[in-house]
Design a protein around this motif. Structure first.
Motif, PDB file in Angstrom:
ATOM      1  N   ALA A   4       7.277   5.091 -12.227  1.00 35.29           N
ATOM      2  CA  ALA A   4       6.013   4.989 -11.072  1.00 35.29           C
ATOM      3  C   ALA A   4       6.145   6.000  -9.987  1.00 35.29           C
ATOM      4  O   ALA A   4       7.505   6.328  -9.386  1.00 35.29           O
ATOM      5  CB  ALA A   4       6.254   3.744 -10.629  1.00 35.29           C
ATOM      6  N   LEU A  18      -1.481   5.069  -7.345  1.00 36.69           N
ATOM      7  CA  LEU A  18      -0.414   5.179  -7.900  1.00 36.69           C
ATOM      8  C   LEU A  18      -0.227   5.431  -9.253  1.00 36.69           C
ATOM      9  O   LEU A  18      -1.307   5.054 -10.002  1.00 36.69           O
ATOM     10  CB  LEU A  18       0.483   3.575  -7.657  1.00 36.69           C
ATOM     11  N   CYS A  20       1.978   5.502 -13.148  1.00 40.28           N
ATOM     12  CA  CYS A  20       3.153   4.941 -13.946  1.00 40.28           C
ATOM     13  C   CYS A  20       2.925   5.574 -15.369  1.00 40.28           C
ATOM     14  O   CYS A  20       2.136   5.021 -16.036  1.00 40.28           O
ATOM     15  CB  CYS A  20       2.991   3.258 -13.980  1.00 40.28           C
ATOM     16  N   TRP A  34       0.616  -4.113 -12.840  1.00 39.60           N
ATOM     17  CA  TRP A  34       1.027  -3.881 -11.593  1.00 39.60           C
ATOM     18  C   TRP A  34       1.470  -5.065 -10.918  1.00 39.60           C
ATOM     19  O   TRP A  34       0.434  -6.089 -10.834  1.00 39.60           O
ATOM     20  CB  TRP A  34       0.182  -2.821 -10.573  1.00 39.60           C
ATOM     21  N   ARG A  36       3.441  -6.298  -6.915  1.00 43.27           N
ATOM     22  CA  ARG A  36       3.705  -5.919  -5.833  1.00 43.27           C
ATOM     23  C   ARG A  36       4.928  -7.109  -5.046  1.00 43.27           C
ATOM     24  O   ARG A  36       4.557  -8.333  -5.533  1.00 43.27           O
ATOM     25  CB  ARG A  36       2.781  -5.650  -4.711  1.00 43.27           C
ATOM     26  N   VAL A  68      -7.701  -0.376 -11.640  1.00 50.38           N
ATOM     27  CA  VAL A  68      -6.670  -0.031 -12.414  1.00 50.38           C
ATOM     28  C   VAL A  68      -7.349   0.556 -13.516  1.00 50.38           C
ATOM     29  O   VAL A  68      -8.224   0.308 -14.229  1.00 50.38           O
ATOM     30  CB  VAL A  68      -5.856  -1.270 -13.049  1.00 50.38           C
ATOM     31  N   TYR A  78      -3.090   4.063 -13.824  1.00 51.77           N
ATOM     32  CA  TYR A  78      -3.032   4.477 -12.715  1.00 51.77           C
ATOM     33  C   TYR A  78      -3.497   3.100 -11.854  1.00 51.77           C
ATOM     34  O   TYR A  78      -3.875   2.189 -12.334  1.00 51.77           O
ATOM     35  CB  TYR A  78      -4.213   5.422 -12.283  1.00 51.77           C
ATOM     36  N   LEU A  79      -3.132   3.046 -10.446  1.00 52.59           N
ATOM     37  CA  LEU A  79      -3.828   1.901  -9.633  1.00 52.59           C
ATOM     38  C   LEU A  79      -4.430   2.760  -8.339  1.00 52.59           C
ATOM     39  O   LEU A  79      -3.692   3.142  -7.460  1.00 52.59           O
ATOM     40  CB  LEU A  79      -2.705   0.997  -9.232  1.00 52.59           C
ATOM     41  N   TYR A  92       5.704  -1.617  -4.972  1.00 52.30           N
ATOM     42  CA  TYR A  92       4.902  -1.778  -6.165  1.00 52.30           C
ATOM     43  C   TYR A  92       5.460  -1.226  -7.580  1.00 52.30           C
ATOM     44  O   TYR A  92       6.035  -0.327  -7.265  1.00 52.30           O
ATOM     45  CB  TYR A  92       3.571  -0.893  -6.030  1.00 52.30           C
ATOM     46  N   TYR A  93       5.175  -2.336  -8.363  1.00 48.33           N
ATOM     47  CA  TYR A  93       6.130  -1.924  -9.510  1.00 48.33           C
ATOM     48  C   TYR A  93       5.004  -1.861 -10.672  1.00 48.33           C
ATOM     49  O   TYR A  93       3.953  -2.793 -10.921  1.00 48.33           O
ATOM     50  CB  TYR A  93       6.917  -3.202  -9.778  1.00 48.33           C
ATOM     51  N   CYS A  94       5.300  -1.188 -11.916  1.00 49.66           N
ATOM     52  CA  CYS A  94       4.397  -1.139 -12.978  1.00 49.66           C
ATOM     53  C   CYS A  94       5.354  -1.987 -13.877  1.00 49.66           C
ATOM     54  O   CYS A  94       6.524  -1.871 -13.716  1.00 49.66           O
ATOM     55  CB  CYS A  94       4.003   0.203 -13.571  1.00 49.66           C
ATOM     56  N   TRP A 116      10.152  -2.545 -16.667  1.00 53.33           N
ATOM     57  CA  TRP A 116       9.710  -2.336 -15.151  1.00 53.33           C
ATOM     58  C   TRP A 116      10.059  -0.937 -14.780  1.00 53.33           C
ATOM     59  O   TRP A 116      11.052  -0.428 -15.020  1.00 53.33           O
ATOM     60  CB  TRP A 116      10.644  -3.540 -14.335  1.00 53.33           C
TER      61      TRP A 116
END
Length: 126
Positions: A4, A18, A20, A34, A36, A68, A78-79, A92-94, A116
């Motif tokens: 990410a 963002l 990923c 995604w 958070r 997204v 993408y975000l 923020y995590y994908c 993750w």
């Protein structure tokens, strides 16, 4: 494996995107999401594509502000985050589920995901 990127510091009302990047031959069939996590809080669902379906899903808190998307040629999701608020501040995590087993009732549960990314910090100043 997920990588990410794209976090940073932005003023309220601003935007960030963002990215990923994922590895694997069947990216288009993965559920990509995604999440958070704000300091002292649980990891919350933000947005996702469930498997190969093209309908995105959003948390109520971001619906209408975040978008997204995914590029299957680049194995990247993408975000796009617009109209950011201080409450959006979080890591923020994908996440990915690669087995094609995701059902809609568990899509918002972090434990449903196998992989993750490392997380990227988004800070929104007021």
């Amino acid at each position: 494996q997920l990588q990410a990127s794209g976090g940073g510091l932005v003023q309220a009302g601003g935007s960030l995107r963002l990215s990923c990047a994922a590895s694997g031959p069947t990216f288009s069939r993965y559920t990509m999401a995604w999440f958070r996590q704000a300091p002292g809080k649980e990891r919350d669902f933000v947005a996702a594509f469930r498997g190969s379906r093209n309908t995105p899903h959003y948390a109520d808190s971001v619906n209408g502000r975040f978008t997204v998307s995914r590029d299957t040629a680049k194995n990247t999701v993408y975000l796009q985050m617009n109209s950011l608020k201080p409450d959006d501040t979080a890591v923020y995590y994908c996440a990915a589920e690669t087995g094609g087993r995701m059902i809609i009732t568990t899509m918002k549960n972090p434990s449903a995901y196998e992989y993750w990314g490392q997380g990227t910090l988004v800070t929104v100043s007021s």
